[in-house]
Scaffold this active site. Sequence first.
Site, PDB file in Angstrom:
ATOM      1  N   LYS A  41       0.819  -1.186   0.000  1.00 31.00           N
ATOM      2  CA  LYS A  41       0.000   0.000   0.000  1.00 31.00           C
ATOM      3  C   LYS A  41       0.871   1.261   0.000  1.00 31.00           C
ATOM      4  O   LYS A  41       0.392   2.359  -0.188  1.00 31.00           O
ATOM      5  CB  LYS A  41      -0.885   0.017   1.262  1.00 31.00           C
ATOM      6  CG  LYS A  41      -1.730  -1.211   1.444  1.00 31.00           C
ATOM      7  CD  LYS A  41      -2.354  -1.213   2.854  1.00 31.00           C
ATOM      8  CE  LYS A  41      -2.937  -2.581   3.106  1.00 31.00           C
ATOM      9  NZ  LYS A  41      -3.021  -2.849   4.563  1.00 31.00           N
ATOM     10  N   GLU A  96       7.132   2.403  -6.469  1.00 33.22           N
ATOM     11  CA  GLU A  96       7.443   1.830  -5.154  1.00 33.22           C
ATOM     12  C   GLU A  96       7.587   2.969  -4.145  1.00 33.22           C
ATOM     13  O   GLU A  96       7.918   4.101  -4.503  1.00 33.22           O
ATOM     14  CB  GLU A  96       8.750   1.014  -5.281  1.00 33.22           C
ATOM     15  CG  GLU A  96       9.321   0.426  -4.019  1.00 33.22           C
ATOM     16  CD  GLU A  96       8.457  -0.641  -3.360  1.00 33.22           C
ATOM     17  OE1 GLU A  96       7.313  -0.309  -3.011  1.00 33.22           O
ATOM     18  OE2 GLU A  96       8.952  -1.764  -3.142  1.00 33.22           O
ATOM     19  N   ASP A  97       7.344   2.664  -2.873  1.00 31.39           N
ATOM     20  CA  ASP A  97       7.525   3.696  -1.847  1.00 31.39           C
ATOM     21  C   ASP A  97       9.002   3.871  -1.500  1.00 31.39           C
ATOM     22  O   ASP A  97       9.524   4.982  -1.468  1.00 31.39           O
ATOM     23  CB  ASP A  97       6.687   3.395  -0.591  1.00 31.39           C
ATOM     24  CG  ASP A  97       6.888   1.977  -0.042  1.00 31.39           C
ATOM     25  OD1 ASP A  97       7.702   1.209  -0.606  1.00 31.39           O
ATOM     26  OD2 ASP A  97       6.231   1.638   0.958  1.00 31.39           O
ATOM     27  N   ASP A 100      14.850  -0.695  -0.278  1.00 30.84           N
ATOM     28  CA  ASP A 100      15.691  -0.921   0.891  1.00 30.84           C
ATOM     29  C   ASP A 100      16.748  -1.965   0.501  1.00 30.84           C
ATOM     30  O   ASP A 100      17.724  -1.642  -0.188  1.00 30.84           O
ATOM     31  CB  ASP A 100      14.761  -1.376   2.020  1.00 30.84           C
ATOM     32  CG  ASP A 100      15.435  -1.529   3.375  1.00 30.84           C
ATOM     33  OD1 ASP A 100      16.539  -1.019   3.551  1.00 30.84           O
ATOM     34  OD2 ASP A 100      14.853  -2.162   4.271  1.00 30.84           O
ATOM     35  N   LYS A 128      17.248   3.707   0.046  1.00 30.08           N
ATOM     36  CA  LYS A 128      18.232   3.548   1.133  1.00 30.08           C
ATOM     37  C   LYS A 128      19.378   2.715   0.586  1.00 30.08           C
ATOM     38  O   LYS A 128      19.455   1.499   0.853  1.00 30.08           O
ATOM     39  CB  LYS A 128      17.589   2.775   2.296  1.00 30.08           C
ATOM     40  CG  LYS A 128      16.785   3.583   3.260  1.00 30.08           C
ATOM     41  CD  LYS A 128      16.551   2.785   4.535  1.00 30.08           C
ATOM     42  CE  LYS A 128      15.116   2.463   4.726  1.00 30.08           C
ATOM     43  NZ  LYS A 128      14.809   1.750   5.980  1.00 30.08           N
ATOM     44  N   PHE A 150      14.417   4.195   9.692  1.00 28.20           N
ATOM     45  CA  PHE A 150      13.083   3.658   9.448  1.00 28.20           C
ATOM     46  C   PHE A 150      12.124   4.838   9.358  1.00 28.20           C
ATOM     47  O   PHE A 150      11.942   5.584  10.316  1.00 28.20           O
ATOM     48  CB  PHE A 150      12.638   2.695  10.543  1.00 28.20           C
ATOM     49  CG  PHE A 150      11.375   1.988  10.163  1.00 28.20           C
ATOM     50  CD1 PHE A 150      11.416   0.871   9.334  1.00 28.20           C
ATOM     51  CD2 PHE A 150      10.138   2.462  10.572  1.00 28.20           C
ATOM     52  CE1 PHE A 150      10.254   0.244   8.925  1.00 28.20           C
ATOM     53  CE2 PHE A 150       8.965   1.828  10.175  1.00 28.20           C
ATOM     54  CZ  PHE A 150       9.026   0.724   9.352  1.00 28.20           C
ATOM     55  N   VAL A 151      11.532   5.014   8.173  1.00 26.89           N
ATOM     56  CA  VAL A 151      10.687   6.181   7.932  1.00 26.89           C
ATOM     57  C   VAL A 151       9.220   5.789   7.783  1.00 26.89           C
ATOM     58  O   VAL A 151       8.896   4.663   7.405  1.00 26.89           O
ATOM     59  CB  VAL A 151      11.152   6.965   6.687  1.00 26.89           C
ATOM     60  CG1 VAL A 151      12.479   7.658   6.939  1.00 26.89           C
ATOM     61  CG2 VAL A 151      11.247   6.058   5.460  1.00 26.89           C
ATOM     62  N   ASP A 157       4.215   2.928   6.392  1.00 28.55           N
ATOM     63  CA  ASP A 157       3.615   2.642   7.687  1.00 28.55           C
ATOM     64  C   ASP A 157       4.606   2.099   8.708  1.00 28.55           C
ATOM     65  O   ASP A 157       5.707   1.656   8.363  1.00 28.55           O
ATOM     66  CB  ASP A 157       2.502   1.598   7.519  1.00 28.55           C
ATOM     67  CG  ASP A 157       3.067   0.194   7.307  1.00 28.55           C
ATOM     68  OD1 ASP A 157       3.920   0.029   6.410  1.00 28.55           O
ATOM     69  OD2 ASP A 157       2.680  -0.729   8.047  1.00 28.55           O
TER      70      ASP A 157
HETATM   71  P1  5GP Z   1      13.158  -4.274   0.313  1.00 23.77           P
HETATM   72  O1  5GP Z   1      12.555  -5.495  -0.313  1.00 23.77           O
HETATM   73  O2  5GP Z   1      13.774  -3.342  -0.691  1.00 23.77           O
HETATM   74  O3  5GP Z   1      14.096  -4.618   1.427  1.00 23.77           O
HETATM   75  O4  5GP Z   1      11.999  -3.533   1.049  1.00 23.77           O
HETATM   76  C1  5GP Z   1      11.025  -2.827   0.380  1.00 23.77           C
HETATM   77  C2  5GP Z   1       9.821  -2.632   1.259  1.00 23.77           C
HETATM   78  O5  5GP Z   1      10.164  -2.657   2.654  1.00 23.77           O
HETATM   79  C3  5GP Z   1       9.215  -1.277   1.032  1.00 23.77           C
HETATM   80  O6  5GP Z   1       8.292  -1.307  -0.026  1.00 23.77           O
HETATM   81  C4  5GP Z   1       8.564  -1.002   2.359  1.00 23.77           C
HETATM   82  O7  5GP Z   1       7.279  -1.584   2.404  1.00 23.77           O
HETATM   83  C5  5GP Z   1       9.445  -1.691   3.370  1.00 23.77           C
HETATM   84  N1  5GP Z   1      10.400  -0.746   3.974  1.00 23.77           N
HETATM   85  C6  5GP Z   1      11.727  -0.681   3.786  1.00 23.77           C
HETATM   86  N2  5GP Z   1      12.256   0.324   4.495  1.00 23.77           N
HETATM   87  C7  5GP Z   1      11.233   0.901   5.136  1.00 23.77           C
HETATM   88  C8  5GP Z   1      11.133   2.035   5.998  1.00 23.77           C
HETATM   89  O8  5GP Z   1      12.093   2.730   6.349  1.00 23.77           O
HETATM   90  N3  5GP Z   1       9.891   2.343   6.449  1.00 23.77           N
HETATM   91  C9  5GP Z   1       8.783   1.628   6.115  1.00 23.77           C
HETATM   92  N4  5GP Z   1       7.623   2.036   6.614  1.00 23.77           N
HETATM   93  N5  5GP Z   1       8.842   0.574   5.286  1.00 23.77           N
HETATM   94  C10 5GP Z   1      10.050   0.228   4.806  1.00 23.77           C
END
Ligand code: 5GP
Length: 181
Positions: A41, A96-97, A100, A128, A150-151, A157
């Site tokens: 979301k 994407e939001d 990470d 990040k 962590f944002v 969320d």
């Molecule tokens: P990745 O698969 O790249 O490790 O993680 C991507 C997903 O992890 C993002 O779409 C998000 O939902 C969650 N995520 C990663 N870092 C953060 C953060 O700092 N805050 C929040 N709320 N979600 C994060």
Amino acid sequence: MSEKISVLISSKETEARIKVLADQINQDFAGQTVHLLGILKGSVFFMCELAKHLTIPTTMDFISCHSYQGTTSTGTLTFSKKPEHSIEGRNVILVEDIVDTGNTLSVLIPMLLEMKPACLKLATLLDKPSRRIHPEIKIDYLGFTIEDLFVVGYGLDYDQQYRALPFIGIVEQDSEGEKKN
Ligand code: 5GP
């Protein structure tokens, strides 16, 4: 238990940056149509703000996959909503939001490429890079690069809270002094 949220990137700054990204997309796809594919979301606020500034013909769809619980990655992905509309032959911009580790996209992008879009670009509000374990993930439209924090807010969320904050914030220590990242 309550968390304290401090502003990392203001609403004004966020929206100004998204407008710049939209202008870039308008230029890159001038005379063409784009299909925004948002990852639920977290991408919803970013995608809506981006779409508001697109002057080229734009269609929208959403997919859903989950990899996080609380502030810690589970290291696994569950897809709960596939694209509703075919992406074959379309100029797809995956929205994407935050990127990470890149785990989510390292699974998702190959899956989408199998559906034969004309092109597949990636737009993310936040990145990040210090957390990346998939350097192959290429971001085409990036809002902001942030530190390993962590944002929340602007769609992001913390256990389903804080998505509706109009700014990007940092979850600080809770009442018991436990750090959130
Ligand atoms: P990745 O698969 O790249 O490790 O993680 C991507 C997903 O992890 C993002 O779409 C998000 O939902 C969650 N995520 C990663 N870092 C953060 C953060 O700092 N805050 C929040 N709320 N979600 C994060």
